[in-house]
Write a protein that holds these residues in place. Structure first.
Motif, PDB file in Angstrom:
ATOM      1  N   ASN A  32      41.530  64.727  48.864  1.00 12.30           N
ATOM      2  CA  ASN A  32      41.634  63.533  48.165  1.00 12.30           C
ATOM      3  C   ASN A  32      41.971  62.169  49.091  1.00 12.30           C
ATOM      4  O   ASN A  32      43.259  62.168  49.392  1.00 12.30           O
ATOM      5  N   THR A  33      41.090  61.097  49.489  1.00  8.37           N
ATOM      6  CA  THR A  33      41.469  60.171  50.519  1.00  8.37           C
ATOM      7  C   THR A  33      41.768  58.834  49.682  1.00  8.37           C
ATOM      8  O   THR A  33      41.618  57.760  50.310  1.00  8.37           O
ATOM      9  N   LEU A  34      41.610  58.621  48.437  1.00  8.86           N
ATOM     10  CA  LEU A  34      41.797  57.490  47.754  1.00  8.86           C
ATOM     11  C   LEU A  34      42.940  56.731  48.085  1.00  8.86           C
ATOM     12  O   LEU A  34      42.970  55.552  48.007  1.00  8.86           O
ATOM     13  N   LEU A  35      43.959  57.416  48.477  1.00 10.83           N
ATOM     14  CA  LEU A  35      45.294  56.498  48.881  1.00 10.83           C
ATOM     15  C   LEU A  35      45.307  55.965  50.416  1.00 10.83           C
ATOM     16  O   LEU A  35      46.189  55.237  50.601  1.00 10.83           O
ATOM     17  N   LEU A  36      44.124  56.413  51.011  1.00  7.78           N
ATOM     18  CA  LEU A  36      44.078  55.711  52.549  1.00  7.78           C
ATOM     19  C   LEU A  36      43.527  54.473  52.440  1.00  7.78           C
ATOM     20  O   LEU A  36      42.185  54.024  52.886  1.00  7.78           O
ATOM     21  N   VAL A  37      44.176  53.486  51.784  1.00  7.05           N
ATOM     22  CA  VAL A  37      43.837  51.896  51.914  1.00  7.05           C
ATOM     23  C   VAL A  37      44.851  51.095  52.515  1.00  7.05           C
ATOM     24  O   VAL A  37      45.939  51.391  53.013  1.00  7.05           O
ATOM     25  N   ASP A  40      47.159  51.841  55.687  1.00  8.26           N
ATOM     26  CA  ASP A  40      46.796  53.467  55.980  1.00  8.26           C
ATOM     27  C   ASP A  40      45.493  53.458  55.936  1.00  8.26           C
ATOM     28  O   ASP A  40      45.131  54.875  55.819  1.00  8.26           O
ATOM     29  N   PHE A  54      46.253  65.657  48.554  1.00  9.60           N
ATOM     30  CA  PHE A  54      45.977  64.194  48.678  1.00  9.60           C
ATOM     31  C   PHE A  54      46.512  63.886  50.187  1.00  9.60           C
ATOM     32  O   PHE A  54      47.428  64.336  50.527  1.00  9.60           O
ATOM     33  N   LEU A  56      48.207  61.063  51.799  1.00 10.61           N
ATOM     34  CA  LEU A  56      49.050  60.277  51.231  1.00 10.61           C
ATOM     35  C   LEU A  56      49.256  58.966  51.963  1.00 10.61           C
ATOM     36  O   LEU A  56      49.326  57.863  51.661  1.00 10.61           O
ATOM     37  N   SER A  57      49.150  59.140  53.339  1.00 12.90           N
ATOM     38  CA  SER A  57      49.418  57.934  54.338  1.00 12.90           C
ATOM     39  C   SER A  57      49.017  58.280  55.711  1.00 12.90           C
ATOM     40  O   SER A  57      48.720  59.457  56.191  1.00 12.90           O
TER      41      SER A  57
END
Length: 113
Positions: A32-37, A40, A54, A56-57
């Protein structure tokens, strides 16, 4: 043991960049790459920290290689973690609305170095 491990982002698997394929220790898997915003945000070829499915960063290539070197010095504990990652098949995540998202890795290469 449960470690966050640096991995190279190979590609995004959908237009919304919700999922991507990463390579870690010779194993490719879907994460899951949703946290790469924001700071990041990543592009294929960048390194990310991966933990329980996930990304994470973002981490620099230098940080990733240094962390991988240190993890490699852990010997069997690190090898066992890589083996567990390669053998993991799916992760179910429940949303507040009751929907369940199943995250299933794609194992293109099943080699533990």
């Amino acid at each position: 043991m449960c470690l966050a491990i640096p991995a190279r982002l190979v590609e995004y698997l959908d237009e919304d960049r919700m999922f991507g394929k990463v390579e870690l220790g010779g194993v490719q898997r879907r994460v899951n790459t949703l946290l790469l915003v924001g700071p990041d945000a990543c592009e294929p070829g960048d390194y990310v920290l991966v933990h329980v499915g996930f990304a994470l960063s973002r981490v620099s290539e230098e940080e990733a290689k240094d962390q991988l070197r240190i993890l490699g010095e852990m010997g069997s504990a690190y090898q066992e973690e890589l083996q567990a990652i390669g053998e993991s098949m799916s992760l179910d995540l429940s949303a507040p609305d009751g929907t369940v998202l199943t995250v299933t890795p794609e194992v293109a290469v099943h080699e533990v170095r």
